[in-house]
Design a protein around this motif. Structure first.
Motif, short mmCIF file in Angstrom:
data_model
loop_
_atom_site.label_atom_id
_atom_site.label_comp_id
_atom_site.label_asym_id
_atom_site.label_seq_id
_atom_site.Cartn_x
_atom_site.Cartn_y
_atom_site.Cartn_z
N SER A 90 51.29 22.95 22.10
CA SER A 90 49.55 22.73 21.79
C SER A 90 49.57 21.94 20.53
CB SER A 90 48.82 23.89 21.63
OG SER A 90 49.30 24.73 20.47
N ALA A 428 48.82 32.50 24.00
CA ALA A 428 47.38 31.82 24.02
C ALA A 428 46.60 32.29 24.80
CB ALA A 428 47.82 30.36 24.48
N ASN A 462 47.89 27.91 17.25
CA ASN A 462 46.89 28.41 18.31
C ASN A 462 47.43 29.56 19.21
OD1 ASN A 462 45.06 26.71 17.41
ND2 ASN A 462 45.80 24.95 18.55
N THR A 467 40.83 31.70 17.25
CA THR A 467 40.24 30.62 16.34
C THR A 467 38.86 30.48 16.79
OG1 THR A 467 41.00 29.16 18.22
CG2 THR A 467 42.48 29.46 16.20
N GLY A 470 37.80 27.84 19.63
CA GLY A 470 38.53 27.93 20.83
C GLY A 470 38.03 29.17 21.52
#
Length: 486
Positions: A90, A428, A462, A467, A470
């Motif tokens: 990412s 993620a 990430n 975050t 996101g």
């Protein structure tokens, strides 16, 4: 935080890495990079711009330092069997793959340890020491293909975690390349070391604190006797009651696993073992190990307890081949789903054992609500669920529906006093769900620890932590549907 170079800069990056590491240590062609666009979780894909294939700790150090000098983040990757999207590139991150680092560096039978590189496959460890009467306890279902480095990053478990614990219980020492490219060691040859437990901090950090390049593992003596029982139940609740009775009686099996009717039929269709009762609502596997007299007594007591819980039949295996035959279907459960559905999404929540019947009923309700088949296979002894949501990725809008069903299962686990992961990690996939379990202060404390090691957050960006941007976008895309617990 590190940022990706503009697209036109990548050819220069490729040239620099090739000049320092050698052209045979990098992959840059699109067709090669596509092999690294996901891990075992295929729900989301993102091909990297550059893959590095080091063969030694020194080359990992060089690769990380090149990332620092180029202003690039990096992602550590082993065999790519993870199920949380933790090894996906990412933000233009360089993927550093350790799968070519496959040497067993030292076997110390006298002190019951083994030193391996991160690319060593899980079951190679046991094969290396079986002749001396030892084995390595953590055994994920993917143990024939998953690597020790990945097991350390995710703190993987497996069938035997009920009695023997997860990876963190079996790692003594780590050689680690930190995010600035420096090489250090955490832990030591003995279990108890003075000072802060940096070894424990690194295990399960999912690549956010650096890359392990050598791992010293604890070995166990092979048990004198192993017995496996397979019990059939007409109701899932009865199988859960069997688990409760065994634990309440003070018996500690090496492992206890349950497959629902959907799963046991799928595995029987694949393997044709003939050992599973296709009519059973649930199949419960119980493995007992230890000294012969102890195991024989526990085996008889367990059989009686299973019968009292309503088992319609109990089969026993007492030879290695027979035990393996009973376990074969459980080990192949995930693979068996590939014959039924083009895609599946596996969750990894944990609930108290006593909550299993209610939770499974609620998962059945989630399946009906979203119109998605869900197969259940799980570590019954510690309440670690692995519901597999089956879907066809070609269907328009299906991914959002699958993600929402998975989110409902995670909410359910937390509401019942459990966790959003037992062994697959956050990656993620579940980072936005961390707020279900931890307060803002908790997450801030964890982030401060990460920043102390990696101020620029170059290592696996990430991942693991939510975050604001996101996770706000994710929350806008889906509306939470209350989960009914019966």
């Amino acid at each position: 935080m590190a940022s990706s170079p503009p697209p036109l800069a990548w050819p220069a990056v490729h040239k620099r890495f090739a000049a320092v590491l050698g052209a045979n240590r990098i992959l840059k062609r699109r067709e090669d990079l596509l092999a690294y666009d996901c891990d075992g979780l295929t729900l989301h894909r993102h091909a990297p711009n550059l893959v590095v294939l080091p063969r030694s700790a020194a080359e990992v150090v060089t690769a990380v330092k090149l990332c620092v000098e180029s202003g690039l983040p990096f992602v550590a990757r082993g065999s790519g069997t993870g199920l949380s999207g933790g090894a996906i590139s990412s933000d233009g991150a360089v993927v550093i793959v350790t799968s070519r680092m496959r040497r067993i560096l030292d076997v110390d039978v006298d002190n019951q340890t083994i030193l391996v590189e991160p690319g060593v496959i899980n079951n190679w460890v046991t094969r290396a020491v079986a002749g001396d009467g030892f084995y390595y306890a953590p055994d994920p279902s993917s143990q024939n293909v998953c690597s020790i480095g990945g097991n350390v990053a995710e703190n993987s478990g497996g069938v035997h975690c009920l009695k023997y614990g997860v990876t963190s219980n079996h790692v003594l020492e780590l050689e680690v390349v930190l995010p600035d490219g420096s090489l250090t060691r955490f832990g030591g040859h003995v279990a108890e070391m003075p000072g802060l437990d940096l070894r424990g901090l690194f295990i399960g950090s999912e690549g956010t604190l650096g890359i392990a390049t050598a791992i010293r593992l604890r070995l166990l003596r092979q048990p004198e006797t192993v017995r496996v029982l397979l019990a059939d139940f007409a109701a899932m609740e009865a199988a859960g009651d069997g688990v409760r009775r065994i634990i309440a009686a003070g018996i500690l099996p090496a492992g206890m696993e349950i497959m629902d009717n959907f799963t046991l039929n799928a595995t029987e269709d694949l393997l044709r073992t003939g050992v599973y009762n296709r009519r059973a609502a649930a199949a419960l596997l119980v493995e007992l190990d230890g000294q012969a007299a102890e195991v024989e007594a526990a085996c008889q007591a367990t059989e009686d307890l299973l019968t009292a819980a309503g088992a319609e039949g109990v089969r026993k295996a007492d030879s290695p081949a027979a035990c393996e035959r009973l376990w074969e279907g459980r080990k192949a459960a995930f693979a068996a789903m590939g014959r039924i559905s083009p895609s599946y999404y596996v969750q990894d929540g944990v609930v108290p054992r006593s909550a299993l019947p209610k939770v499974l009923q609620a998962i059945a309700g989630i399946s009906r609500r979203y119109g998605l088949p869900i197969a259940n296979v799980f570590h019954a002894g510690d309440g670690n669920l692995h519901p597999l949501i089956l879907y066809d990725h070609h269907e328009p809008g299906i991914v959002q529906r699958v993600e929402q069903a998975g989110a409902d299962i995670l909410h359910l686990c937390v509401e019942m006093g459990g966790s959003i992961t037992g062994e697959h990690g956050i990656g993620a996939d579940k980072r936005c769900a961390m707020a279900l379990m931890f307060s803002t202060m908790d997450l801030d404390t964890m982030t401060r620890v990460r920043q102390a090691v990696d101020p620029q957050q170059r290592a696996n960006p990430n991942k693991l932590f939510p975050t604001p941007t996101g996770c706000a976008e994710a929350s806008r895309r889906s509306v939470r549907v209350p989960v009914e617990v019966y």
